[in-house]
Design an enzyme around this catalytic site. Structure first.
Site, mmCIF file in Angstrom:
data_model
loop_
_atom_site.group_PDB
_atom_site.id
_atom_site.type_symbol
_atom_site.label_atom_id
_atom_site.label_comp_id
_atom_site.label_asym_id
_atom_site.label_seq_id
_atom_site.Cartn_x
_atom_site.Cartn_y
_atom_site.Cartn_z
ATOM 1 N N TYR A 60 0.837 -1.205 0.000
ATOM 2 C CA TYR A 60 0.000 0.000 0.000
ATOM 3 C C TYR A 60 0.870 1.252 0.000
ATOM 4 O O TYR A 60 0.600 2.218 -0.721
ATOM 5 C CB TYR A 60 -0.904 -0.010 1.240
ATOM 6 C CG TYR A 60 -1.995 1.032 1.209
ATOM 7 C CD1 TYR A 60 -3.288 0.697 0.787
ATOM 8 C CD2 TYR A 60 -1.744 2.352 1.576
ATOM 9 C CE1 TYR A 60 -4.290 1.642 0.751
ATOM 10 C CE2 TYR A 60 -2.745 3.309 1.534
ATOM 11 C CZ TYR A 60 -4.021 2.952 1.119
ATOM 12 O OH TYR A 60 -5.010 3.892 1.083
ATOM 13 N N PHE A 112 -7.333 19.526 -24.825
ATOM 14 C CA PHE A 112 -7.988 18.242 -25.038
ATOM 15 C C PHE A 112 -9.368 18.244 -24.349
ATOM 16 O O PHE A 112 -9.591 19.009 -23.419
ATOM 17 C CB PHE A 112 -7.097 17.131 -24.477
ATOM 18 C CG PHE A 112 -7.628 15.757 -24.734
ATOM 19 C CD1 PHE A 112 -7.732 15.278 -26.027
ATOM 20 C CD2 PHE A 112 -8.037 14.947 -23.687
ATOM 21 C CE1 PHE A 112 -8.233 14.013 -26.275
ATOM 22 C CE2 PHE A 112 -8.534 13.678 -23.928
ATOM 23 C CZ PHE A 112 -8.640 13.214 -25.223
ATOM 24 N N ASP A 113 -10.280 17.385 -24.801
ATOM 25 C CA ASP A 113 -11.663 17.454 -24.282
ATOM 26 C C ASP A 113 -11.759 17.260 -22.768
ATOM 27 O O ASP A 113 -12.485 17.980 -22.093
ATOM 28 C CB ASP A 113 -12.608 16.498 -25.039
ATOM 29 C CG ASP A 113 -12.168 15.049 -25.035
ATOM 30 O OD1 ASP A 113 -11.047 14.765 -24.592
ATOM 31 O OD2 ASP A 113 -12.951 14.188 -25.464
ATOM 32 N N ASP A 203 0.543 19.118 -21.009
ATOM 33 C CA ASP A 203 -0.342 17.958 -21.116
ATOM 34 C C ASP A 203 0.401 17.018 -22.061
ATOM 35 O O ASP A 203 0.471 17.251 -23.264
ATOM 36 C CB ASP A 203 -1.699 18.418 -21.683
ATOM 37 C CG ASP A 203 -2.690 17.282 -21.798
ATOM 38 O OD1 ASP A 203 -2.320 16.124 -21.488
ATOM 39 O OD2 ASP A 203 -3.837 17.538 -22.204
ATOM 40 N N ALA A 205 0.586 13.583 -22.992
ATOM 41 C CA ALA A 205 0.236 12.225 -23.430
ATOM 42 C C ALA A 205 1.142 11.711 -24.553
ATOM 43 O O ALA A 205 1.518 10.546 -24.573
ATOM 44 C CB ALA A 205 -1.215 12.187 -23.870
ATOM 45 N N LYS A 246 -1.092 6.516 -23.650
ATOM 46 C CA LYS A 246 -0.568 6.856 -24.972
ATOM 47 C C LYS A 246 0.931 6.525 -25.002
ATOM 48 O O LYS A 246 1.278 5.364 -25.150
ATOM 49 C CB LYS A 246 -0.826 8.325 -25.292
ATOM 50 C CG LYS A 246 -2.273 8.679 -25.669
ATOM 51 C CD LYS A 246 -3.246 8.571 -24.529
ATOM 52 C CE LYS A 246 -4.606 9.130 -24.820
ATOM 53 N NZ LYS A 246 -4.903 10.355 -24.117
ATOM 54 N N HIS A 438 -20.163 13.691 -26.162
ATOM 55 C CA HIS A 438 -19.847 12.808 -27.287
ATOM 56 C C HIS A 438 -19.742 11.339 -26.894
ATOM 57 O O HIS A 438 -19.975 10.461 -27.703
ATOM 58 C CB HIS A 438 -18.569 13.264 -27.985
ATOM 59 C CG HIS A 438 -17.391 13.373 -27.070
ATOM 60 N ND1 HIS A 438 -17.290 14.373 -26.124
ATOM 61 C CD2 HIS A 438 -16.280 12.616 -26.929
ATOM 62 C CE1 HIS A 438 -16.160 14.219 -25.454
ATOM 63 N NE2 HIS A 438 -15.526 13.158 -25.925
#
Ligand code: PLP
Length: 446
Positions: A60, A112-113, A203, A205, A246, A438
Site C-alpha cells: 500500500y 484536449f476534451d 499535457d 500524453a 498513450k 460525445h
C-alpha cells in the site's frame, strides 16, 4: 499478444449501428473489425513490460514499483516530484483541484476534451491560443501545435495573475490533429510565462511523438537523441500531466510530475482523496512497473520511427485516393477533413460523425468524430459550438496493426469517397449529457 478479429456483413453492421444509436462508442468491440477509435490504452506491451508485471510490488505504501516509476520520471523527464493517477483525466482532476478556481482563465493550444471539461467543470475558462495555420488542414506547417505568442500575451495581459493558474501546452496537440509543438515555441512560451510569472503545465500524453517531430523537423535538433530532446522539452515546464495510455504504452495509468514541493503537497491531498495513497494513486504496482519500462521504450528512435511511419503510410494511401486529410500527417492518427469530404451536408447535421458511421458501415472500421459533437455546447449560452475543423480521426494503436490493416482502412474510405454524392442526410441528436456529451450521445438520421 495476438488477438483474433472478426469480419461482419453490412446488414449486421446496419443493425448494430442502429442499436448503438449512431454512437460508435456504444458498439461492442467484437462488432468492430479494425478499431481506430483511439490509440489510448490500446497498445501492445512488450516482453520487457510483461516481465516487469511479474515483479510488481503491491504494498500500500512505499512500494518499489513507485520508486521504479520515480526513477524513470526523474531520469527521462527531469521532475523531482510525481504522483501516480489511474489515467490522464485523473491527473487533471487532482492537479486542477489544487490550482484552479471559478473565474480563472487557462490559455493553451487547443485543450484536449477532458482537460477542457475539467477546466469548465470548475467554472474556469479555456482559451485557445493555437496558431491560425493549424485550422487549415491543407496548409503545410511543420509545427501546427504551436501557440501564437501574440494571442497568448493578449490573454496574459487581460487578466490579473491571480486568475491565470497556468498555461497548458499539449504535446502533441491532439485536438488540432496530433500536431507537434516546436522546441523554439516551447522555449518562447516559457519565457513569456516567466515574464508574467505564470506557471507552464504540459499535457504530455504524446511527448515522445512530439520529440520525434522536433528531431525530424527542427534543424538544430537533428543530431540530438530522442531522450535528449525529451529532457530539454520538459525544462520549459513547471509541471506535467500524463495519460500513460498513450506514450507510456500501458493499458491504464497516468501521473502528475512537478518541480514545486508545494504543488506536490497540495496535489497529494486531492490524490489521496480521489485516487489513492501518494505511492500508488489508483495504479497497481505491476502497472507502475510496466509504465516505467514503457516510458523508456517509447523514447527510442527506432520505435517512434516505425510507429509514425505507419501513421504516414495510411495518410499517403488516403492522399493517393484523393481523400482530404490533415497535413502534415499527425503522430498518432490521420484526421480526415469531413467538411471537404461531405461538402453537401449542413454543419448542423454532425458531418464528421456521419462520416464515421459511413466508414463503419462500409467495412467495420471504427474511427471517432473530432468535431461538433466533441466541441459540445457553450457553457453559458448552451448553443452548439461549431469548431473550425470537423474531423474524422483514425487513431492507430501502438504496436498492434500491420500495414495490411491500413490498406483495408484506406480502401474502405475510398469506397465511401466514391459514393459521397449519395450521402445527403446527416444525423440529429435525440439525447445528450450536459458535459462531454460525445461519449454517450444518441442520434438518429436527420
Ligand atoms: C488522452 C488524453 C488526456 C486524458 O487522458 P485519459 O488517460 O484518457 O484520461 C488528456 N490530454 C490529452 C492530450 C490526451 O490525449
Amino acid at each position: 499478444m495476438v488477438e483474433t478479429i472478426r469480419k461482419s456483413t453490412r446488414s449486421e453492421r446496419e443493425q448494430w449501428v442502429m442499436d448503438a444509436r449512431y454512437n460508435l462508442f456504444n458498439l461492442k468491440s467484437e462488432q468492430v473489425f479494425i478499431d481506430l477509435l483511439t490509440d489510448s490504452g490500446t497498445g501492445a506491451m512488450s516482453d520487457h513490460q510483461w516481465s516487469e508485471m511479474m515483479l510488481g510490488d503491491e504494498s500500500y505504501a512505499g512500494a518499489s514499483s513507485y520508486y521504479k516509476m520515480k526513477d524513470a520520471i526523474e531520469e527521462l523527464l527531469g521532475f523531482p516530484y510525481y504522483l501516480p493517477t489511474h489515467q490522464g483525466r485523473a491527473a487533471e482532476n487532482v492537479l486542477f483541484s489544487a490550482l484552479m478556481k471559478a473565474g480563472d482563465v487557462v490559455p493553451g493550444n487547443t485543450h484536449f476534451d477532458t482537460t477542457k471539461g475539467h477546466i469548465e467543470f470548475r467554472k474556469a475558462k479555456a482559451v485557445d491560443c493555437t496558431i491560425d495555420e493549424a485550422f487549415d488542414t491543407q496548409l503545410i506547417h511543420p509545427f501546427k501545435g504551436n501557440l501564437d505568442l501574440n494571442k497568448l500575451e493578449k490573454v496574459l495581459k487581460a487578466h490579473p495573475k491571480e486568475n491565470i493558474p497556468c498555461i497548458i501546452v499539449t504535446v502533441t496537440c491532439n485536438s488540432s490533429g496530433g500536431q507537434p509543438v516546436s522546441m523554439q515555441n516551447l522555449k518562447e512560451v516559457k519565457a513569456l510565462a516567466e515574464h508574467y510569472d505564470i506557471p507552464v503545465v504540459f499535457d504530455s500524453a504524446r511527448f515522445a511523438e512530439n520529440a520525434y517531430f522536433i528531431k525530424n523537423r527542427e534543424e538544430a535538433y537533428k543530431d540530438h537523441s530522442i531522450k535528449e530532446i525529451v529532457k530539454e522539452m520538459f525544462t520549459y515546464a513547471d509541471a506535467m500531466t500524463m495519460s500513460a495510455k498513450k506514450d507510456g504504452i500501458v493499458n491504464m495509468g497516468g501521473f502528475i510530475a512537478m518541480r514545486s514541493e508545494q504543488w506536490f503537497r497540495d496535489a497529494s491531498v486531492y490524490n489521496i482523496m480521489f485516487e489513492g495513497f501518494v505511492t500508488y494513486g489508483g495504479m497497481s504496482g505491476r502497472d507502475m512497473n510496466a509504465l516505467a519500462v514503457g516510458l523508456r521504450e517509447s523514447t527510442t528512435y527506432e520505435y517512434l520511427d516505425s510507429r509514425i511511419r505507419q501513421v504516414a503510410y495510411l495518410g499517403e494511401k488516403l492522399t493517393e485516393y484523393g481523400i482530404p486529410v490533415q497535413k502534415p500527417y499527425g503522430g498518432h492518427a490521420i484526421f480526415v477533413d469531413a467538411k471537404r469530404f461531405l461538402p453537401n451536408l449542413p454543419k448542423e447535421q454532425y458531418v464528421a460523425q456521419k462520416l464515421a458511421v459511413e466508414l463503419y458501415l462500409e467495412a467495420g472500421v471504427r474511427g471517432v468524430e473530432i468535431g461538433t459533437l466533441l466541441a459540445d455546447r457553450d457553457p453559458d449560452t448552451r448553443k452548439n459550438r461549431y469548431p473550425d475543423l470537423e474531423l474524422l480521426r483514425l487513431a492507430i494503436p501502438r504496436r498492434v496493426y500491420t500495414n495490411n490493416h491500413m490498406d483495408v482502412v484506406a480502401a474502405a474510405l475510398k469506397n465511401v469517397h466514391d459514393r459521397r454524392d449519395k450521402i445527403t442526410r446527416g444525423l440529429k441528436i435525440t439525447r445528450e449529457a450536459p458535459i462531454m456529451r460525445h461519449f454517450t450521445v444518441e442520434l438518429e438520421n436527420a
